[in-house]
Motif scaffolding. Structure first.
Motif, PDB file in Angstrom:
ATOM      1  N   GLN A   1       0.826  -1.207   0.000  1.00  0.00           N
ATOM      2  CA  GLN A   1       0.000   0.000   0.000  1.00  0.00           C
ATOM      3  C   GLN A   1       0.863   1.260   0.000  1.00  0.00           C
TER       4      GLN A   1
ATOM      5  N   LYS B   1       0.814   4.084  -2.932  1.00  0.00           N
ATOM      6  CA  LYS B   1       0.560   5.491  -2.620  1.00  0.00           C
ATOM      7  C   LYS B   1       1.695   6.381  -3.118  1.00  0.00           C
TER       8      LYS B   1
ATOM      9  N   GLN C   1       1.249   6.753  -6.834  1.00  0.00           N
ATOM     10  CA  GLN C   1       0.103   7.620  -7.098  1.00  0.00           C
ATOM     11  C   GLN C   1       0.444   9.086  -6.855  1.00  0.00           C
TER      12      GLN C   1
END
Length: 373
Positions: free
Chosen positions: A135, A139, A142
């Motif tokens: 994760q 992130k 992103q």
């Protein structure tokens, strides 16, 4: 005024300059070569991802007499995975092992306690699951993608799409080189590395925007003149901000170099390497790309516009006509010299001799030279 300040003033006024845009193919070739080396290093060695991205365990011990190399051997034997060991200021050790899950961490902790000869209850174990690390990685990517999109939109609005495209290429160039250096050196990639990447992208963008702002100002109503081409004005913009770019880069690299070479190398604070290496490489690559990549690429794109092409033809035609006119004057002077008689006096370099002034005597309105009787 210092020599560097004098040089910067002369560059800003256009009295001197270096042909960055004219030699852009050389800079493109250098960048392509460096990028290929970075991609090759990334493909062959890969990135050394920290436990924050791939999961694992971090064991912190109290003061022990076991060396760092011995602790690495013990940790690898106990876990079956590669281990990274760092010595702490209190004499303890920080042992980082990737790929260790919760069920196996207690077993590794007990074996480390025996090998290091410390109490197992005094070993602190921090676990990071692989799903959480995944994760964090997602992130990070992103955030980087959102940053790129916002940069392109801003530059397209503030300047034009060609400058936005050139800035995006420069940013990708900087990221690729920085990531490739991490792969070649083998430093661990942590969240601090991601922070460093975002920081250097902002710095590189700032340096590029400074040149773009100067270029936008100087190319206003460019088609109304026939003295300079777009590429030549782009070259003047780079030279005008060159000393400023060098000064800001050197000032930024000095403290970062202190973190990397003194803090991480001499003092052994390995955690500083996570962010300092990305900052050091990224700042240097960003300064290079803003001068040698971004602006020359904008000039390449602009020179393909019909108006800029027509301007270039007019400028070159005007220069050719001026050069032709000068070349036609030279033979006329030579013919004048050929027509002179052989016994003519040789020409004298210097001011021409002045003609004798006519005597005022005999002039109707002139004052006589002597007294009137």
């Amino acid at each position: 005024m210092s020599k560097l300040g004098t040089l910067g003033a002369r560059l800003h006024r256009g009295e001197i300059g270096y042909d960055f845009v004219g030699k852009r193919k050389i800079w493109y070739g250098v960048s392509i070569l460096i990028t290929i080396l970075a991609i090759a290093g990334l493909a062959v060695r890969g990135l050394n991802m920290g436990i924050e991205f791939q999961g694992g365990a971090v064991f912190t011990t109290e003061r022990t007499s076991v060396s760092v190399s011995q602790a690495e051997t013990y940790a690898e034997e106990a876990s079956g995975h590669d281990a990274i060991v760092q010595e702490l200021g209190n004499g303890g050790l920080r042992i980082q092992v990737a790929g260790v899950d919760t069920s196996k961490s207690d077993q590794v902790k007990e074996e480390l306690a025996k090998d290091l000869k410390v109490d197992a209850e005094k070993i602190n174990a921090d676990l990071v699951g692989p799903s959480w690390g995944e994760q964090v990685a997602n992130k990070a990517w992103q955030g980087l993608a959102i940053f790129m999109v916002l940069v392109v939109i801003y530059l397209a609005i503030a300047f034009e799409w060609r400058m936005a495209a050139a800035a995006l290429v420069a940013l990708i160039h900087d990221i690729t080189i920085t990531v490739g250096v991490y792969a070649l050196v083998g430093f661990e990639v942590t969240p601090g590395t991601v922070i460093g990447l975002l920081t250097i992208l902002g710095y590189s963008l700032y340096d590029t925007v400074v040149v773009f702002d100067s270029l936008k100002e100087q190319t206003k109503d460019i088609t109304k003149q026939t003295r300079w081409t777009y590429s030549e004005i782009a070259d003047r913009s780079i030279n005008g901000t060159l000393v400023r770019s060098i000064n800001t880069t050197v000032v930024a690299l000095l403290p970062v170099g202190g973190l990397l070479f003194i803090g991480g190398g001499v003092l052994g604070a390995g955690m500083l390497n996570d962010i300092s290496l990305s900052l050091f490489v990224g700042l240097a690559a960003g300064a290079y790309s803003s001068i040698f990549i971004a602006t020359p690429l904008v000039a390449d794109l602009k020179e393909r516009e019909p108006q800029i092409k027509a301007l270039r033809k007019r400028v070159l035609a005007k220069r050719a006509a001026a050069a032709k006119g000068e070349s036609q004057e030279a033979p006329a002077v030579a013919r004048t010299y050929d027509e002179e008689p052989e016994d003519a006096a040789p020409a004298v370099v210097g001011p021409r001799p002045q003609r004798a002034q006519p005597s005022s005597r005999g002039r109707g309105r002139g004052r006589p030279s002597g007294k009137r009787r």
